[in-house]
Design an enzyme around this catalytic site. Structure first.
Site, PDB file in Angstrom:
ATOM      1  N   THR A 138       0.943  -1.115   0.039  1.00 36.03           N
ATOM      2  CA  THR A 138       0.052   0.019  -0.027  1.00 36.03           C
ATOM      3  C   THR A 138       0.878   1.203  -0.015  1.00 36.03           C
ATOM      4  OG1 THR A 138      -1.295   1.424   1.552  1.00 36.03           O
ATOM      5  CG2 THR A 138      -0.140  -0.618   2.390  1.00 36.03           C
ATOM      6  N   ASP A 139       0.185   2.334  -0.491  1.00 33.40           N
ATOM      7  CA  ASP A 139       1.127   3.565  -0.331  1.00 33.40           C
ATOM      8  C   ASP A 139       1.194   4.033   1.166  1.00 33.40           C
ATOM      9  OD1 ASP A 139      -1.609   4.429   0.044  1.00 33.40           O
ATOM     10  OD2 ASP A 139      -1.764   5.728  -1.460  1.00 33.40           O
ATOM     11  N   GLU A 140       0.283   3.370   2.165  1.00 33.17           N
ATOM     12  CA  GLU A 140       0.445   3.740   3.165  1.00 33.17           C
ATOM     13  C   GLU A 140       1.769   3.633   4.090  1.00 33.17           C
ATOM     14  OE1 GLU A 140      -3.113   3.395   5.583  1.00 33.17           O
ATOM     15  OE2 GLU A 140      -4.252   3.125   3.834  1.00 33.17           O
ATOM     16  N   TYR A 163      -1.637  -0.742  11.168  1.00 30.96           N
ATOM     17  CA  TYR A 163      -1.772  -1.175   9.713  1.00 30.96           C
ATOM     18  C   TYR A 163      -0.631  -1.093   8.872  1.00 30.96           C
ATOM     19  CZ  TYR A 163      -3.406  -1.645   5.083  1.00 30.96           C
ATOM     20  OH  TYR A 163      -3.252  -1.723   3.579  1.00 30.96           O
ATOM     21  N   SER A 164      -0.105   0.119   8.734  1.00 31.25           N
ATOM     22  CA  SER A 164       0.638   0.278   7.716  1.00 31.25           C
ATOM     23  C   SER A 164       2.246   0.047   8.317  1.00 31.25           C
ATOM     24  CB  SER A 164       0.784   1.972   7.472  1.00 31.25           C
ATOM     25  OG  SER A 164       0.838   2.746   8.448  1.00 31.25           O
ATOM     26  N   LYS A 167       2.295  -3.723   7.353  1.00 32.51           N
ATOM     27  CA  LYS A 167       2.554  -3.798   5.965  1.00 32.51           C
ATOM     28  C   LYS A 167       3.996  -3.495   5.674  1.00 32.51           C
ATOM     29  CE  LYS A 167      -0.157  -4.659   3.100  1.00 32.51           C
ATOM     30  NZ  LYS A 167      -0.696  -6.042   2.454  1.00 32.51           N
ATOM     31  N   ASN A 193      -8.194   1.792  -3.045  1.00 29.93           N
ATOM     32  CA  ASN A 193      -9.188   1.226  -3.966  1.00 29.93           C
ATOM     33  C   ASN A 193     -10.693   1.560  -3.751  1.00 29.93           C
ATOM     34  OD1 ASN A 193      -7.967  -1.791  -5.403  1.00 29.93           O
ATOM     35  ND2 ASN A 193      -6.673   0.034  -4.466  1.00 29.93           N
ATOM     36  N   LYS A 202     -15.192   0.747   5.190  1.00 26.53           N
ATOM     37  CA  LYS A 202     -14.204   1.651   4.481  1.00 26.53           C
ATOM     38  C   LYS A 202     -15.078   3.109   4.186  1.00 26.53           C
ATOM     39  CE  LYS A 202     -10.458  -1.114   4.896  1.00 26.53           C
ATOM     40  NZ  LYS A 202     -10.237  -2.083   4.035  1.00 26.53           N
ATOM     41  N   ARG A 295      -8.914  10.711  13.608  1.00 27.44           N
ATOM     42  CA  ARG A 295      -8.337   9.383  13.892  1.00 27.44           C
ATOM     43  C   ARG A 295      -6.921   9.695  14.207  1.00 27.44           C
ATOM     44  NH1 ARG A 295      -7.325   6.131   8.243  1.00 27.44           N
ATOM     45  NH2 ARG A 295      -9.284   5.225   8.858  1.00 27.44           N
TER      46      ARG A 295
HETATM   47  P1  NAD Z   1      -9.948  -7.096   2.705  1.00 25.92           P
HETATM   48  O1  NAD Z   1      -9.690  -6.624   4.202  1.00 25.92           O
HETATM   49  O2  NAD Z   1     -11.145  -6.805   2.098  1.00 25.92           O
HETATM   50  O3  NAD Z   1      -9.567  -8.744   2.554  1.00 25.92           O
HETATM   51  C1  NAD Z   1      -8.619  -9.142   3.369  1.00 25.92           C
HETATM   52  C2  NAD Z   1      -9.001 -10.819   3.010  1.00 25.92           C
HETATM   53  O4  NAD Z   1      -7.901 -11.421   3.416  1.00 25.92           O
HETATM   54  C3  NAD Z   1     -10.189 -11.522   3.578  1.00 25.92           C
HETATM   55  O5  NAD Z   1     -10.951 -12.096   2.676  1.00 25.92           O
HETATM   56  C4  NAD Z   1      -9.890 -12.269   4.819  1.00 25.92           C
HETATM   57  O6  NAD Z   1     -10.782 -13.411   5.223  1.00 25.92           O
HETATM   58  C5  NAD Z   1      -8.461 -12.744   4.304  1.00 25.92           C
HETATM   59  N1  NAD Z   1      -7.590 -13.010   5.296  1.00 25.92           N
HETATM   60  C6  NAD Z   1      -7.208 -12.162   6.585  1.00 25.92           C
HETATM   61  N2  NAD Z   1      -6.281 -12.672   7.267  1.00 25.92           N
HETATM   62  C7  NAD Z   1      -6.165 -14.092   6.720  1.00 25.92           C
HETATM   63  C8  NAD Z   1      -5.300 -15.336   6.996  1.00 25.92           C
HETATM   64  N3  NAD Z   1      -4.684 -15.052   8.235  1.00 25.92           N
HETATM   65  N4  NAD Z   1      -5.507 -16.036   6.225  1.00 25.92           N
HETATM   66  C9  NAD Z   1      -6.279 -16.229   5.067  1.00 25.92           C
HETATM   67  N5  NAD Z   1      -6.906 -15.322   4.659  1.00 25.92           N
HETATM   68  C10 NAD Z   1      -6.926 -13.931   5.707  1.00 25.92           C
HETATM   69  O7  NAD Z   1      -8.803  -6.415   2.120  1.00 25.92           O
HETATM   70  P2  NAD Z   1      -8.589  -5.756   0.653  1.00 25.92           P
HETATM   71  O8  NAD Z   1      -9.086  -4.369   0.919  1.00 25.92           O
HETATM   72  O9  NAD Z   1      -8.967  -6.357  -0.313  1.00 25.92           O
HETATM   73  O10 NAD Z   1      -7.029  -5.440   0.646  1.00 25.92           O
HETATM   74  C11 NAD Z   1      -6.041  -6.685   0.017  1.00 25.92           C
HETATM   75  C12 NAD Z   1      -4.741  -6.316  -0.114  1.00 25.92           C
HETATM   76  O11 NAD Z   1      -4.487  -5.225  -0.613  1.00 25.92           O
HETATM   77  C13 NAD Z   1      -4.246  -6.134   1.411  1.00 25.92           C
HETATM   78  O12 NAD Z   1      -3.117  -6.729   1.485  1.00 25.92           O
HETATM   79  C14 NAD Z   1      -4.356  -4.518   1.394  1.00 25.92           C
HETATM   80  O13 NAD Z   1      -3.066  -4.425   2.591  1.00 25.92           O
HETATM   81  C15 NAD Z   1      -3.950  -4.324   0.115  1.00 25.92           C
HETATM   82  N6  NAD Z   1      -4.348  -2.761  -0.212  1.00 25.92           N
HETATM   83  C16 NAD Z   1      -5.783  -2.474   0.012  1.00 25.92           C
HETATM   84  C17 NAD Z   1      -5.991  -1.361  -0.397  1.00 25.92           C
HETATM   85  C18 NAD Z   1      -7.443  -0.756  -0.395  1.00 25.92           C
HETATM   86  O14 NAD Z   1      -7.710   0.329  -0.608  1.00 25.92           O
HETATM   87  N7  NAD Z   1      -8.389  -1.816  -0.137  1.00 25.92           N
HETATM   88  C19 NAD Z   1      -5.080  -0.235  -0.992  1.00 25.92           C
HETATM   89  C20 NAD Z   1      -3.526  -0.775  -1.183  1.00 25.92           C
HETATM   90  C21 NAD Z   1      -3.211  -1.981  -0.493  1.00 25.92           C
HETATM   91  P1  TYD Z   2     -10.383   4.434   4.869  1.00 29.92           P
HETATM   92  O1  TYD Z   2     -11.350   3.990   3.838  1.00 29.92           O
HETATM   93  O2  TYD Z   2     -10.533   3.834   6.017  1.00 29.92           O
HETATM   94  O3  TYD Z   2      -9.095   4.256   4.187  1.00 29.92           O
HETATM   95  P2  TYD Z   2      -7.447   4.517   4.610  1.00 29.92           P
HETATM   96  O4  TYD Z   2      -7.582   5.083   6.087  1.00 29.92           O
HETATM   97  O5  TYD Z   2      -6.755   3.078   4.445  1.00 29.92           O
HETATM   98  O6  TYD Z   2      -6.914   5.678   3.770  1.00 29.92           O
HETATM   99  O7  TYD Z   2     -10.414   5.961   5.132  1.00 29.92           O
HETATM  100  C1  TYD Z   2      -9.960   6.756   3.799  1.00 29.92           C
HETATM  101  C2  TYD Z   2     -10.191   8.436   4.480  1.00 29.92           C
HETATM  102  O8  TYD Z   2     -11.484   8.821   5.015  1.00 29.92           O
HETATM  103  C3  TYD Z   2      -9.167   8.572   5.703  1.00 29.92           C
HETATM  104  O9  TYD Z   2      -8.546   9.871   5.679  1.00 29.92           O
HETATM  105  C4  TYD Z   2      -9.985   8.354   6.818  1.00 29.92           C
HETATM  106  C5  TYD Z   2     -11.429   8.962   6.499  1.00 29.92           C
HETATM  107  N1  TYD Z   2     -12.466   8.405   6.967  1.00 29.92           N
HETATM  108  C6  TYD Z   2     -13.395   9.215   7.727  1.00 29.92           C
HETATM  109  O10 TYD Z   2     -13.015  10.554   7.662  1.00 29.92           O
HETATM  110  N2  TYD Z   2     -14.673   8.682   8.345  1.00 29.92           N
HETATM  111  C7  TYD Z   2     -14.687   7.363   8.364  1.00 29.92           C
HETATM  112  O11 TYD Z   2     -15.808   6.883   8.990  1.00 29.92           O
HETATM  113  C8  TYD Z   2     -13.805   6.417   7.738  1.00 29.92           C
HETATM  114  C9  TYD Z   2     -14.150   4.741   7.731  1.00 29.92           C
HETATM  115  C10 TYD Z   2     -12.588   7.035   7.085  1.00 29.92           C
END
Ligand code: NAD
Ligand code: TYD
Length: 362
Positions: A138-140, A163-164, A167, A193, A202, A295
């Site tokens: 992630t960019d985080e 979290y970050s 990662k 995403n 999210k 946060r």
């Molecule tokens: P998500 O939380 O929606 O899904 C995570 C999945 O992993 C779930 O299906 C969960 O059941 C599974 N999981 C968790 N722990 C596990 C374990 N111990 N064994 C097997 N499976 C397990 O996450 P996402 O948003 O789809 O993100 C996927 C990946 O992309 C992550 O690595 C995240 O860090 C990265 N990422 C996400 C975003 C975003 O905006 N969502 C952005 C950048 C990077």
């Molecule tokens: P989020 O979707 O949790 O992604 P990330 O923290 O990984 O970027 O949050 C996106 C942005 O929205 C972040 O700046 C936090 C903010 N946010 C709120 O303001 N209210 C909320 O209830 C949530 C979940 C996020």
């Protein structure tokens, strides 16, 4: 000839979109999805998959932190690519309880890397040339930007949340496995995403869900934090390109080129819902916005320099945010049963813990 591909976390948001994407894009791929179905993993994200793709899709309920389970998969299938999505992924949950993040994101990544190394390594110390371990980051991990500038692939790590930080630890391990053991690791850093099947904790799906129901919209701090939004299908396309054309040991930024302030995103959602569903008796949905306690450690701005993936692999995002957000809202409106189905008791408990004090008594 089919080739076996292991995907971890394929029942989550990006993983399930990617499962659908790659099975359609690559007829030669047989997919093995390991997911232990945490609160974020949902079999309904892949409804019809096992029927639709017959013998090209296998689901294994298993934990990536269990080395015997992971090794068993590598023994049962001829895994050529690992695409590692599985993670605990929500910043707010990592603040409430960081332990699961260390376990899955760090230890789980370690077990996958170690198993791939042991199984793929040949007698002469090399790996077959078609092997790839794609680590999704992630960019985080780079921390926060000020008003200007972009993160490049070389930016220093400076994570702010558990979290970050977890990662970042996983990224360091993945990179070390390339440098030390020459394991063919490729890494991607993607921006935020959005799209179908994102768990409604999210920002975007939470706001859609609340605004639809007329519930308060909790915006952290002054709402001026900036995220770069990437439509999930554009992300999937980038990942396949990286697998096919990317070089082992390299890192690629995958960004949406769509920077938006959080309050802007929430307002867009409100306005589109007002147009689609009509204005509620209480007035426009923007009236539901509440600026709540920030946060802790909240990163101000993320934005990625994507010139490397553009130049080297010819990828760029195609979905404009204004269109992507409408498509996403439409999807959530058409799939209210999917949303309601996952908002179980444990989600309500989380919501009360996260927002109870921020929003005051309901
Ligand atoms: P998500 O939380 O929606 O899904 C995570 C999945 O992993 C779930 O299906 C969960 O059941 C599974 N999981 C968790 N722990 C596990 C374990 N111990 N064994 C097997 N499976 C397990 O996450 P996402 O948003 O789809 O993100 C996927 C990946 O992309 C992550 O690595 C995240 O860090 C990265 N990422 C996400 C975003 C975003 O905006 N969502 C952005 C950048 C990077
Ligand atoms: P989020 O979707 O949790 O992604 P990330 O923290 O990984 O970027 O949050 C996106 C942005 O929205 C972040 O700046 C936090 C903010 N946010 C709120 O303001 N209210 C909320 O209830 C949530 C979940 C996020």
């Amino acid at each position: 000839m089919t080739m076996d591909v292991l995907i971890t976390g394929g029942c989550g948001f990006i993983g399930s979109n990617f499962v659908r994407f790659i099975l359609n894009a690559r007829e030669d791929v047989r997919l093995v999805n390991i997911d232990n179905l945490t609160y974020a993993g949902n079999l309904a994200n892949l409804d019809g998959m096992e029927g639709g793709f017959a013998d090209r899709y296998h689901f294994i309920r298993g934990d990536i932190c269990d080395p015997f389970c992971v090794k068993g998969l590598f023994e049962r299938f001829q895994i050529r690519w690992v695409i590692h999505f599985a993670a605990e992924s929500h910043v707010d949950r990592s603040i409430l309880g960081p332990e699961a993040f260390i376990r899955t994101n760090v230890l789980g990544t370690f077990h996958l890397l170690e198993t791939a190394r042991n199984i793929w390594l040949q007698k002469d110390g090399s790996y077959p040339p078609d092997r790839r371990f794609l680590h999704i980051s992630t960019d985080e991990v780079f921390g926060s930007l000020g008003d200007s500038g972009l993160f490049t692939e070389e930016s220093p790590y400076d994570p702010s949340s558990p979290y970050s930080a977890s990662k970042a630890a996983a990224d360091h391990l993945a990179r070390a496995y390339f440098r030390t053991y020459r394991l063919p690791v490729i890494m991607t850093h993607s921006s935020n995403n959005y799209g179908p099947y994102q768990f409604p904790e999210k920002l975007i799906p939470l706001m859609i869900q609340n605004a639809r129901k007329g519930i308060e919209l909790p915006v952290y701090g002054d709402g001026g934090n900036v995220r770069d939004w990437l439509y999930v299908e554009d992300h999937c396309r980038a990942l396949l390109r990286v697998l096919e054309k990317g070089r082992p040991g390299e890192t690629y930024n995958v960004g949406g080129m769509a920077e938006k302030r959080n309050s802007e995103v929430v307002e867009l959602i409100c306005e589109y819902l007002d147009r689609k569903l009509g204005i509620r008796g209480e007035g426009p949905r923007t009236k539901l916005i509440r600026f709540v306690l920030d946060r802790p450690g909240h990163d101000r701005r993320y934005a990625l320099d994507t010139s490397k993936i553009r130049k080297e692999l010819g990828w760029e995002p195609t979905m404009k945010f204004e269109q992507g957000i409408r498509t996403t809202i439409d999807w959530y409106l058409e799939n209210t049963r999917w949303v309601e189905g996952i908002l179980d008791g444990s989600y309500r408990e989380y919501y009360a813990k996260q927002y109870g004090q921020r929003l005051g008594p309901q």
